[in-house]
Design a protein around this motif. Structure first.
Motif, short mmCIF file in Angstrom:
data_model
loop_
_atom_site.label_atom_id
_atom_site.label_comp_id
_atom_site.label_asym_id
_atom_site.label_seq_id
_atom_site.Cartn_x
_atom_site.Cartn_y
_atom_site.Cartn_z
N VAL A 521 -23.35 54.87 -22.43
CA VAL A 521 -23.91 54.01 -23.47
C VAL A 521 -23.84 54.77 -24.78
CG1 VAL A 521 -25.91 52.71 -24.27
CG2 VAL A 521 -25.43 52.87 -21.81
N ALA A 522 -22.98 54.30 -25.65
CA ALA A 522 -22.81 54.90 -26.98
C ALA A 522 -23.44 53.96 -28.01
CB ALA A 522 -21.32 55.13 -27.24
N SER A 523 -23.14 54.19 -29.29
CA SER A 523 -23.70 53.39 -30.37
C SER A 523 -22.54 52.77 -31.14
CB SER A 523 -24.55 54.27 -31.29
OG SER A 523 -25.21 53.50 -32.27
N ASP A 524 -22.53 51.43 -31.23
CA ASP A 524 -21.40 50.78 -31.89
C ASP A 524 -21.56 50.83 -33.41
OD1 ASP A 524 -23.07 48.70 -32.78
OD2 ASP A 524 -22.19 47.18 -31.47
N HIS A 525 -20.63 50.18 -34.11
CA HIS A 525 -20.58 50.31 -35.56
C HIS A 525 -21.85 49.81 -36.24
CE1 HIS A 525 -18.69 51.02 -39.35
NE2 HIS A 525 -18.63 49.76 -39.69
N GLN A 526 -22.54 48.87 -35.62
CA GLN A 526 -23.77 48.33 -36.18
C GLN A 526 -25.01 48.97 -35.55
OE1 GLN A 526 -23.68 46.43 -38.83
NE2 GLN A 526 -21.44 46.43 -38.75
N ALA A 527 -24.82 50.14 -34.92
CA ALA A 527 -25.91 50.91 -34.32
C ALA A 527 -26.55 50.20 -33.13
CB ALA A 527 -26.97 51.27 -35.37
N ARG A 528 -25.79 49.33 -32.49
CA ARG A 528 -26.27 48.67 -31.28
C ARG A 528 -25.76 49.43 -30.05
NH1 ARG A 528 -23.78 43.23 -33.66
NH2 ARG A 528 -22.00 44.60 -33.30
N PRO A 529 -26.47 49.34 -28.92
CA PRO A 529 -25.97 50.00 -27.71
C PRO A 529 -24.60 49.44 -27.31
CG PRO A 529 -28.27 49.34 -27.45
CD PRO A 529 -27.79 48.70 -28.72
N ASP A 530 -23.69 50.32 -26.98
CA ASP A 530 -22.33 49.95 -26.60
C ASP A 530 -22.08 50.50 -25.20
OD1 ASP A 530 -19.78 48.99 -26.66
OD2 ASP A 530 -19.05 50.30 -28.25
N ARG A 531 -22.11 49.62 -24.19
CA ARG A 531 -21.99 50.04 -22.80
C ARG A 531 -20.51 50.07 -22.41
NH1 ARG A 531 -26.09 50.37 -19.47
NH2 ARG A 531 -27.31 49.05 -20.88
N VAL A 532 -20.05 51.24 -21.97
CA VAL A 532 -18.64 51.47 -21.71
C VAL A 532 -18.48 52.01 -20.30
CG1 VAL A 532 -16.61 52.81 -22.43
CG2 VAL A 532 -18.22 51.95 -24.16
N TYR A 533 -17.41 51.57 -19.62
CA TYR A 533 -17.11 52.04 -18.26
C TYR A 533 -15.79 52.81 -18.28
CZ TYR A 533 -20.83 48.87 -17.01
OH TYR A 533 -22.04 48.24 -16.93
N ARG A 534 -15.86 54.07 -17.82
CA ARG A 534 -14.69 54.95 -17.74
C ARG A 534 -14.28 55.08 -16.28
NH1 ARG A 534 -15.01 59.85 -18.47
NH2 ARG A 534 -13.10 60.24 -19.65
N LEU A 535 -13.16 54.46 -15.96
CA LEU A 535 -12.61 54.61 -14.61
C LEU A 535 -11.65 55.80 -14.62
CD1 LEU A 535 -11.88 53.80 -11.72
CD2 LEU A 535 -10.28 52.12 -12.69
N SER A 536 -11.90 56.79 -13.78
CA SER A 536 -11.05 57.97 -13.67
C SER A 536 -10.35 57.96 -12.31
CB SER A 536 -11.86 59.26 -13.81
OG SER A 536 -12.42 59.36 -15.10
N CYS A 537 -9.04 57.84 -12.33
CA CYS A 537 -8.24 57.99 -11.12
C CYS A 537 -7.81 59.46 -11.06
CB CYS A 537 -7.03 57.06 -11.15
SG CYS A 537 -7.48 55.31 -11.15
N ILE A 538 -8.29 60.16 -10.06
CA ILE A 538 -8.20 61.62 -10.02
C ILE A 538 -7.11 62.04 -9.04
CG2 ILE A 538 -9.49 63.73 -9.55
CD1 ILE A 538 -12.06 61.95 -10.06
N THR A 539 -6.21 62.87 -9.54
CA THR A 539 -5.09 63.32 -8.71
C THR A 539 -4.70 64.74 -9.12
OG1 THR A 539 -2.91 62.70 -7.90
CG2 THR A 539 -3.32 62.36 -10.24
N VAL A 540 -3.64 65.24 -8.54
CA VAL A 540 -3.13 66.56 -8.86
C VAL A 540 -1.64 66.43 -9.13
CG1 VAL A 540 -2.66 68.88 -7.99
CG2 VAL A 540 -4.86 67.79 -7.52
N ALA A 541 -1.21 67.01 -10.25
CA ALA A 541 0.23 67.12 -10.52
C ALA A 541 0.69 68.45 -9.96
CB ALA A 541 0.48 67.05 -12.02
#
Length: 555
Positions: A521-541
């Motif tokens: 939960v970050a803060s958007d341009h108008q200082a409102r809560p901005d709920r964001v989902y980060r999907l991480s697909c985890i692997t090895v190169a």
């Protein structure tokens, strides 16, 4: 502004006129006392002061517009508003007052964006009203515009923003130049000063245009195109009326005029790269004039007075003066390629956009190789646009904030390291091709990272208009490297083995052994809560060459 009143409004302006009347009748004028002014310096918070400041500009713009729309308007409330604005300690925002230090001037003579815009509003209002306005008010307005804006602008010393090459050049120089055109020229001394100021504004406009490539793309996004290019056009047309000189008569200027239409996603949405928003408002008067001059699409809607939360006179007055309903004469291209920006956009039933560029762009985000998938009126794989503007957001810790950081974009994290800022952190475009069946866009992202053992990282997009995106990251490593393939959305996905789905809108198939979901939960341009989902697909190169493939289906 050529006339002392606006032309008879068309029916399409009815809602805007209603907004103006309501705002003009509102007697509230928030105080800008010391406790409000000091807040930014004590806390880094900009928005609390700015909300008060812009509510005052709403009253000013609405009352000025009402006076010019209806000649029988009682000018007493407007006179009080003009007087109150003249009482302000500074017309600049607290976050900008440092810009006056290069001329050894105090905050009251800081010529920033908003001081210039205020001078423009006051100057055109006083000039257009003429003898209708109490002379004592008009004289005070002229004196304050002179002291706060004209004096620093006619000083030979450079202003802090001269050389920025972005929207500041166009807005500050354009608004100041229009204020000078409105108030100066009544004597030979005035004419000489006016010529000097117009020359300074022309030079600023040259620098502003130099910040664009030949493709006309605005790295700051559509919102800042509206701001900077809008004031460039307003000044250019005022100058043409005064001198006959036509700054719009340029191939590059024509390309810039087409920018928002080339990055449209459909249904009023636009690519929100950088500190932009997905649904910016576009001034109807500006679009009307550009349609007349360049044949670009005219305005489809007339925005509300309140869509511009800064209540800028340039946008409002030119909408009232220039807007005419029109019918689009051209059909938008399905695919737009802006080679100087290294952006591609495809729109149809679904929309796709991706970007290269470098990580020292105006309002920069560390986002090379980032992309957007848009369907049914929303961007599911999203760009977060602008976060809340604070002191820190524009300071050394900018990339600790989610919105501009690599962590807030759909780009790989390699060996725990995200992309780094800097002009040398650039993507190399290896391929752009659109054969009508598949849009191909390949980027070498190696330069965006500083990871020991990473020889190369190439991202390849293959987009089909039926909604299928194949994304592959090809990694060449000297040693085994952990990789997180991050995908950003404001919609929570559901995870299953080797797959993810964002409702019934988008699905992802991947071959990563692990996947994790983080809610931020970050803060958007108008200082409102901005709920964001980060999907991480985890692997090895592994050491050597490897290919990591992801298939999105948009529905």
């Amino acid at each position: 502004m050529p006339d002392t009143s606006f032309p008879r409004p068309t029916g399409e302006l009815t809602s805007l006129l209603r907004d103006i009347r309501a705002a003009a009748a509102d007697d509230s004028m928030p105080e800008l006392g010391f406790s409000a002014y000091r807040d930014y310096f004590d806390t880094g918070n900009r928005i609390r002061y700015e909300r008060r400041y812009f509510r005052r500009r709403a009253r000013l713009a609405a009352r000025a517009a009402q006076a010019l729309l209806a000649p029988d308007t009682d000018l007493g409330p407007l006179a009080d508003t003009l007087w109150s604005v003249c009482d302000e300690y500074t017309w600049a925002l607290p976050a900008h007052v440092r810009h006056s230090a290069d001329q050894d001037r105090g905050p009251e003579q800081c010529l920033d964006l908003f001081a210039a815009e205020t001078a423009h509003t006051l100057a055109e209002t006083v000039a257009a009203l003429g003898d209708r306005l109490d002379r004592r008010v008009a004289d005070r307005v002229r004196a304050e515009v002179e002291r706060r804006v004209f004096v620093p602008y006619t000083d030979d010393r450079p202003l802090n923003w001269e050389g920025f090459g972005n929207n500041w050049e166009a807005v500050c120089a354009g608004a100041t130049g229009m204020a000078a055109l409105a108030l100066l020229g009544g004597s030979s001394a005035d004419a000489s000063r006016l010529a000097t100021m117009l020359d300074r504004s022309r030079r600023a406009m040259d620098r502003y245009l130099a910040g664009f490539g030949d493709d006309g793309g605005c790295a700051e996004g559509v919102d800042y195109w509206v701001y900077g290019y809008g004031y460039f056009v307003y000044f250019a047309e005022a100058l043409r009326e005064h001198t006959g000189e036509d700054l719009l008569d340029s191939a590059k200027v024509a390309q810039i005029a087409a920018f928002p239409h080339r990055v449209a996603l459909g249904g009023g949405a636009y690519v929100p790269f950088s500190d932009a928003s997905e649904r910016p408002w576009l001034p109807a008067g500006l679009l009307t004039r550009l349609a007349e001059r360049f044949g670009t699409p005219p305005a489809r809607v007339v925005p509300s007075l309140h869509d511009d939360h800064c209540y800028r006179w340039g946008h409002l007055s030119r909408t009232l003066a220039w807007f005419r309903p029109g019918t689009p004469a051209i059909t938008a291209e399905a695919t737009s390629h802006l080679p100087d920006l290294a952006w591609v956009v495809h729109r149809g039933r679904f929309a796709f956009a991706a970007k290269g560029g470098h990580n020292d762009e105006p309002h920069n985000h560390n986002d090379l190789g980032h992309f957007v998938l848009h369907t049914r009126g929303q961007s599911v794989l999203d760009d977060l646009g602008a976060g809340e503007y604070t002191a820190g957001y524009f300071g050394p810790g900018r990339y600790e904030y989610l919105h501009p950081s690599a962590r807030g974009h759909s780009v790989p994290i390699v060996d725990g390291q995200g992309q780094l800022p800097g002009a040398d952190r650039a993507a190399k475009v290896l391929l752009f091709r659109d054969d009508g069946d598949t849009l191909s866009f390949d980027l070498d992202l190696t330069g965006a990272y500083e990871v020991a053992g990473l020889r190369s990282l190439v991202r390849r997009f293959r987009w089909r208009p039926d909604g299928r995106l194949e994304l592959t990251d090809e990694i060449d490593a000297e040693r085994e490297l952990p990789v997180e393939e991050v995908f950003i959305s404001r919609r929570e996905p559901t995870l299953t083995a080797g797959a993810a789905s964002w409702g019934d809108l988008v699905t992802l198939a991947h071959g990563c052994p692990h996947a994790a979901l983080e809610e931020v939960v970050a803060s958007d341009h108008q200082a409102r809560p901005d709920r964001v989902y980060r999907l991480s697909c985890i692997t090895v190169a592994p050491a050597g060459q490897s290919v990591h493939r992801f298939v999105f289906e948009v529905k």
